[in-house]
Design a protein around this motif. Structure first.
Motif, PDB file in Angstrom:
ATOM      1  N   CYS A 334      52.259  97.106  20.060  1.00 11.32           N
ATOM      2  CA  CYS A 334      50.942  96.645  20.516  1.00 11.32           C
ATOM      3  C   CYS A 334      50.922  95.117  20.558  1.00 11.32           C
ATOM      4  O   CYS A 334      51.377  94.463  19.621  1.00 11.32           O
ATOM      5  CB  CYS A 334      49.834  97.167  19.599  1.00 11.32           C
ATOM      6  SG  CYS A 334      49.712  98.971  19.615  1.00 11.32           S
ATOM      7  N   SER A 335      50.383  94.555  21.628  1.00  9.17           N
ATOM      8  CA  SER A 335      50.449  93.105  21.850  1.00  9.17           C
ATOM      9  C   SER A 335      49.459  92.322  20.999  1.00  9.17           C
ATOM     10  O   SER A 335      49.696  91.164  20.669  1.00  9.17           O
ATOM     11  CB  SER A 335      50.203  92.795  23.332  1.00  9.17           C
ATOM     12  OG  SER A 335      48.954  93.342  23.748  1.00  9.17           O
ATOM     13  N   ILE A 336      48.338  92.945  20.639  1.00  5.45           N
ATOM     14  CA  ILE A 336      47.285  92.225  19.895  1.00  5.45           C
ATOM     15  C   ILE A 336      47.063  92.897  18.548  1.00  5.45           C
ATOM     16  O   ILE A 336      46.901  94.125  18.479  1.00  5.45           O
ATOM     17  CB  ILE A 336      45.967  92.212  20.704  1.00  5.45           C
ATOM     18  CG1 ILE A 336      46.188  91.537  22.059  1.00  5.45           C
ATOM     19  CG2 ILE A 336      44.852  91.516  19.934  1.00  5.45           C
ATOM     20  CD1 ILE A 336      45.035  91.677  23.025  1.00  5.45           C
ATOM     21  N   PRO A 337      47.024  92.119  17.444  1.00  7.16           N
ATOM     22  CA  PRO A 337      46.788  92.739  16.131  1.00  7.16           C
ATOM     23  C   PRO A 337      45.321  93.131  15.963  1.00  7.16           C
ATOM     24  O   PRO A 337      44.451  92.655  16.692  1.00  7.16           O
ATOM     25  CB  PRO A 337      47.170  91.631  15.153  1.00  7.16           C
ATOM     26  CG  PRO A 337      46.863  90.367  15.894  1.00  7.16           C
ATOM     27  CD  PRO A 337      47.199  90.665  17.331  1.00  7.16           C
ATOM     28  N   LEU A 338      45.063  93.990  14.999  1.00  5.47           N
ATOM     29  CA  LEU A 338      43.687  94.340  14.642  1.00  5.47           C
ATOM     30  C   LEU A 338      43.216  93.403  13.536  1.00  5.47           C
ATOM     31  O   LEU A 338      43.949  93.144  12.584  1.00  5.47           O
ATOM     32  CB  LEU A 338      43.610  95.787  14.145  1.00  5.47           C
ATOM     33  CG  LEU A 338      43.923  96.884  15.162  1.00  5.47           C
ATOM     34  CD1 LEU A 338      43.943  98.247  14.479  1.00  5.47           C
ATOM     35  CD2 LEU A 338      42.918  96.880  16.302  1.00  5.47           C
ATOM     36  N   THR A 339      42.002  92.884  13.669  1.00  8.05           N
ATOM     37  CA  THR A 339      41.392  92.080  12.602  1.00  8.05           C
ATOM     38  C   THR A 339      40.491  93.009  11.809  1.00  8.05           C
ATOM     39  O   THR A 339      39.456  93.459  12.313  1.00  8.05           O
ATOM     40  CB  THR A 339      40.575  90.911  13.179  1.00  8.05           C
ATOM     41  OG1 THR A 339      41.445  90.056  13.940  1.00  8.05           O
ATOM     42  CG2 THR A 339      39.923  90.098  12.075  1.00  8.05           C
ATOM     43  N   ILE A 340      40.875  93.326  10.590  1.00  4.69           N
ATOM     44  CA  ILE A 340      40.085  94.298   9.818  1.00  4.69           C
ATOM     45  C   ILE A 340      39.125  93.622   8.836  1.00  4.69           C
ATOM     46  O   ILE A 340      38.251  94.288   8.271  1.00  4.69           O
ATOM     47  CB  ILE A 340      40.989  95.311   9.078  1.00  4.69           C
ATOM     48  CG1 ILE A 340      41.930  94.612   8.093  1.00  4.69           C
ATOM     49  CG2 ILE A 340      41.778  96.142  10.074  1.00  4.69           C
ATOM     50  CD1 ILE A 340      42.688  95.583   7.206  1.00  4.69           C
ATOM     51  N   GLU A 341      39.291  92.287   8.647  1.00  7.17           N
ATOM     52  CA  GLU A 341      38.313  91.559   7.834  1.00  7.17           C
ATOM     53  C   GLU A 341      38.321  90.090   8.262  1.00  7.17           C
ATOM     54  O   GLU A 341      39.383  89.468   8.367  1.00  7.17           O
ATOM     55  CB  GLU A 341      38.637  91.677   6.338  1.00  7.17           C
ATOM     56  CG  GLU A 341      37.510  91.189   5.447  1.00  7.17           C
ATOM     57  CD  GLU A 341      37.790  91.415   3.960  1.00  7.17           C
ATOM     58  OE1 GLU A 341      37.873  90.406   3.218  1.00  7.17           O
ATOM     59  OE2 GLU A 341      37.956  92.579   3.562  1.00  7.17           O
ATOM     60  N   LYS A 342      37.134  89.554   8.536  1.00  3.79           N
ATOM     61  CA  LYS A 342      37.026  88.151   8.952  1.00  3.79           C
ATOM     62  C   LYS A 342      37.207  87.227   7.746  1.00  3.79           C
ATOM     63  O   LYS A 342      37.162  87.666   6.594  1.00  3.79           O
ATOM     64  CB  LYS A 342      35.656  87.917   9.604  1.00  3.79           C
ATOM     65  CG  LYS A 342      35.473  88.680  10.911  1.00  3.79           C
ATOM     66  CD  LYS A 342      34.196  88.304  11.635  1.00  3.79           C
ATOM     67  CE  LYS A 342      32.956  88.841  10.936  1.00  3.79           C
ATOM     68  NZ  LYS A 342      31.731  88.629  11.731  1.00  3.79           N
ATOM     69  N   SER A 343      37.355  85.951   8.024  1.00  4.41           N
ATOM     70  CA  SER A 343      37.584  84.982   6.945  1.00  4.41           C
ATOM     71  C   SER A 343      36.389  84.882   6.001  1.00  4.41           C
ATOM     72  O   SER A 343      36.535  84.525   4.835  1.00  4.41           O
ATOM     73  CB  SER A 343      37.906  83.602   7.529  1.00  4.41           C
ATOM     74  OG  SER A 343      36.856  83.188   8.399  1.00  4.41           O
ATOM     75  N   ASP A 344      35.175  85.228   6.505  1.00  7.01           N
ATOM     76  CA  ASP A 344      33.989  85.185   5.627  1.00  7.01           C
ATOM     77  C   ASP A 344      33.762  86.511   4.895  1.00  7.01           C
ATOM     78  O   ASP A 344      32.730  86.718   4.248  1.00  7.01           O
ATOM     79  CB  ASP A 344      32.736  84.820   6.444  1.00  7.01           C
ATOM     80  CG  ASP A 344      32.405  85.862   7.518  1.00  7.01           C
ATOM     81  OD1 ASP A 344      33.119  86.894   7.609  1.00  7.01           O
ATOM     82  OD2 ASP A 344      31.437  85.646   8.277  1.00  7.01           O
ATOM     83  N   GLY A 345      34.727  87.432   5.029  1.00  4.60           N
ATOM     84  CA  GLY A 345      34.609  88.719   4.334  1.00  4.60           C
ATOM     85  C   GLY A 345      33.910  89.801   5.144  1.00  4.60           C
ATOM     86  O   GLY A 345      33.810  90.946   4.701  1.00  4.60           O
ATOM     87  N   GLY A 346      33.431  89.444   6.329  1.00  5.06           N
ATOM     88  CA  GLY A 346      32.740  90.432   7.170  1.00  5.06           C
ATOM     89  C   GLY A 346      33.720  91.335   7.905  1.00  5.06           C
ATOM     90  O   GLY A 346      34.903  91.021   8.030  1.00  5.06           O
ATOM     91  N   PHE A 347      33.213  92.454   8.385  1.00  4.98           N
ATOM     92  CA  PHE A 347      34.036  93.405   9.118  1.00  4.98           C
ATOM     93  C   PHE A 347      33.855  93.217  10.630  1.00  4.98           C
ATOM     94  O   PHE A 347      32.951  92.523  11.075  1.00  4.98           O
ATOM     95  CB  PHE A 347      33.694  94.839   8.714  1.00  4.98           C
ATOM     96  CG  PHE A 347      33.953  95.125   7.257  1.00  4.98           C
ATOM     97  CD1 PHE A 347      35.164  94.800   6.670  1.00  4.98           C
ATOM     98  CD2 PHE A 347      32.977  95.724   6.467  1.00  4.98           C
ATOM     99  CE1 PHE A 347      35.404  95.057   5.333  1.00  4.98           C
ATOM    100  CE2 PHE A 347      33.208  95.989   5.132  1.00  4.98           C
ATOM    101  CZ  PHE A 347      34.422  95.658   4.547  1.00  4.98           C
TER     102      PHE A 347
END
Length: 625
Positions: A334-347
């Motif tokens: 897959c070319s793009i990763p999944l972001t499962i948690e933002k830097s501020d802790g949000g989903f």
């Protein structure tokens, strides 16, 4: 003999765990289903020729099996065209055998069956297949006696279909039309063939915008906790709050605080959120009721508490990497990763969709999951599916997880469908315009002079909704399509208007001949359906292709195939009716002289299959139009 063999093969696929009363109960249920079910002639022919090919050339692994309906009557009813490709396979093995020799050997090895009357080898090695008329006649009788029963397509499955999915506080627009119509029709198909379907509306009911809306609600209606605020026009309410959010830093800060309070489930904030959601749902429901759509709301909020566990599970299995404070998951291929948690802790949506697929697999115990979402989300969903498989939540060889993508709706200028002012077209406006144009069309045809007020209104709604749905479904969902009321309301060509008129004409034949439903039912049990005239034979075969069409759609989810079939059925019926007298009248008195009950039963069978096809497409025909 062949029918019994097919049933036995189906029985071996059943699993004891799926049956609460033991294996024998499952076998009996399957047997009962298959006795009444319409046979799939193409599948049975493939099985017959498959066995013949294996018997003729056991050394060929995965020998090509090509059995298709003949395009011309002189070439029989079906053709097996496997010999040409098999010649190439044998040549690669160093054997030089002509397609004609191969075809001859296949024909000699055909197993005993009650389907094929005779075969002929034509050209270099085409096998022309002639079907037994007696079998087709009996199958048509079975259809009339039992009703249009679904073909047997494996054992009963748990199916989850994710479709429609508008956002709370925003009006449904033309962009939601395709997902809603296609998703509903997919559900209807799976329900008809006997599966247990969960229809899910994955509402956008969580996120930053709700902090913005709640903060605006607090300012505009400070007593909202005790008095329900009049926020009927949620679209205007949303625009006001968005303007403030973009221009007022103090309001923006308070909106973010409301998001935190919403995530913490502060009671007053939750009440404001519920108010906004309830108003939206009521507006959505008006459209679903109008379109006759059944769906269960389960928004993003439902999965919030499950997201923490999803992140934890990916971390524990070593799949999480840190990227500038974000937690990301890279999936092979897959070319793009999944972001499962933002830097501020949000989903994110990634986390939400992972939590959703896990819940559907483990709690709903889904065997099949279908996401009816536009083509633009294709890469996202393939990445989510791959991540779910990578972590071991499902095996793609066992569980079917699929994105049923679709193109966009275009205006007649071939650009994205918008109003003259450039705004997105509101779905409610589109439906109301459809009703108006439908009535205009009926009045142009002077139907208002022959129908009662109730019949006219029923016809108006049937034509309006039918045309809008059919215009969408009759196009390959993978492609964009041009929305045109003029084309969809045209009663010539492959349109709902044409098919609805054709259906009412077929239904009127028995009525005008003073033949009741009771008489037709009695005749179905006592009268053999004759198929001697070429147009009778052509129509009979066409009617019985219905299971073949449904099985194809079951796997590829391309509903335009059903639309094309219904159009073919209607035009084939017209050929039959123009050439075969069903009711003969005295030319002077107009009195009925003779009724050909066999042909009346062919009319009835045609209408029955058309009615079931309409039902799967979500279209309601009327008896008089």
């Amino acid at each position: 003999m062949y029918t019994k063999l097919i049933h036995r093969d189906l029985f071996t696929q059943l699993k004891i765990k799926d049956c609460p009363f033991g294996l024998s109960w499952s076998l009996q249920e399957e047997k009962n289903r298959s006795v009444k079910s319409m046979i799939n002639i193409n599948v049975q022919l493939q099985e017959i020729f498959g066995r013949a090919i294996r018997a003729s050339y056991p050394e060929l692994v995965n020998a090509p099996l090509a059995v298709t309906p003949s395009q011309q009557p002189k070439f029989g009813d079906y053709q097996c065209n496997s010999a040409m490709a098999m010649t190439q396979m044998l040549k690669a093995k160093g054997e030089s055998v002509s397609p004609f020799e191969i075809a001859n050997k296949i024909v000699r090895n055909l197993p005993e069956n009650n389907l094929i009357e005779k075969t002929e080898i034509a050209g270099p090695g085409f096998i022309n297949v002639h079907i037994q008329k007696n079998l087709i006649s009996k199958q048509l009788t079975k259809l009339l006696v039992n009703g249009v029963q679904p073909p047997v397509i494996g054992e009963k499955k748990r199916v989850v279909v994710d479709f429609s999915s508008p956002n709370i506080a925003k009006e449904m627009h033309v962009g939601h039309l395709r997902s809603t119509i296609i998703g509903d029709s997919i559900c209807r198909l799976f329900e008809f063939v006997g599966h247990n379907v969960l229809r899910l509306n994955h509402l956008g009911d969580w996120g930053t915008q709700f902090g913005m809306l709640i903060a605006h609600l607090q300012d505009k209606f400070p007593n909202y906790l005790s008095v329900s605020p009049p926020i009927g026009d949620l679209q205007a309410f949303y625009k006001e709050s968005k303007k403030r959010f973009d221009e007022d830093q103090e309001f923006k800060k308070r909106a973010y605080q409301c998001v935190v309070q919403l995530q913490s489930k502060i009671p007053n904030i939750i009440k404001g959120w519920n108010l906004i959601c309830d108003v939206s749902r009521k507006e959505f429901q008006k459209i679903y009721d109008f379109l006759d759509i059944r769906i269960i709301d389960r928004g993003e909020s439902y999965y919030q508490d499950k997201m923490i566990q999803v992140v934890k599970e990916f971390e524990e299995k070593g799949f999480v990497e840190l990227d500038e404070g974000r937690k990301v998951v890279f999936i092979p291929g897959c070319s793009i990763p999944l972001t499962i948690e933002k830097s501020d802790g949000g989903f994110t949506y990634d986390t939400s969709d992972l939590a959703a697929i896990k819940q559907r697999l483990f709690e709903e115990k889904a065997d099949i999951i279908i996401y009816v979402v536009d083509n633009g989300q294709g890469i996202h969903f393939q990445t989510v599916f791959s991540a779910a498989e990578m972590i071991g939540w499902y095996d793609a060889k066992v569980t079917r997880v699929e994105h049923a993508g679709f193109g966009v709706v275009l205006g007649e200028d071939k650009k994205k469908f918008k109003t003259r002012s450039g705004d997105t077209v509101r779905l409610i406006d589109l439906l109301e315009e459809g009703l108006k144009r439908s009535m205009d069309k009926l009045k142009d045809k002077e139907r208002d002079k022959v129908l009662t007020t109730e019949e006219l209104e029923a016809a108006q709604k049937a034509v309006a909704i039918g045309c809008i749905k059919y215009a969408d479904l009759s196009h390959n969902r993978m492609n964009d399509y041009i929305f045109s009321f003029d084309k969809m309301l045209d009663d010539r060509g492959n349109t709902a208007a044409y098919l609805l008129y054709a259906f009412t004409r077929i239904r009127s034949i028995a009525r005008l001949a003073n033949i009741s439903d009771g008489q037709l039912r009695k005749a179905a049990q006592e009268t053999e359906i004759g198929l001697q005239h070429e147009k009778e034979w052509k129509l009979g075969k066409c009617i019985l292709r219905f299971p073949e069409i449904l099985q194809k759609i079951f796997y590829d989810l391309l509903l335009h195939t059903l639309c094309d079939y219904l159009y073919e059925l209607a035009t084939t019926f017209t050929e039959f009716y123009d050439n075969c007298y069903c009711v003969e009248k005295d030319r002077q008195t107009g009195q009925i002289v003779k009724v050909n009950m066999s042909r009346m039963l062919l009319c009835d069978a045609t209408a029955a299959v058309m009615s079931k096809g309409f039902e799967i497409l979500g279209i309601k025909p009327v008896q008089r139009m």
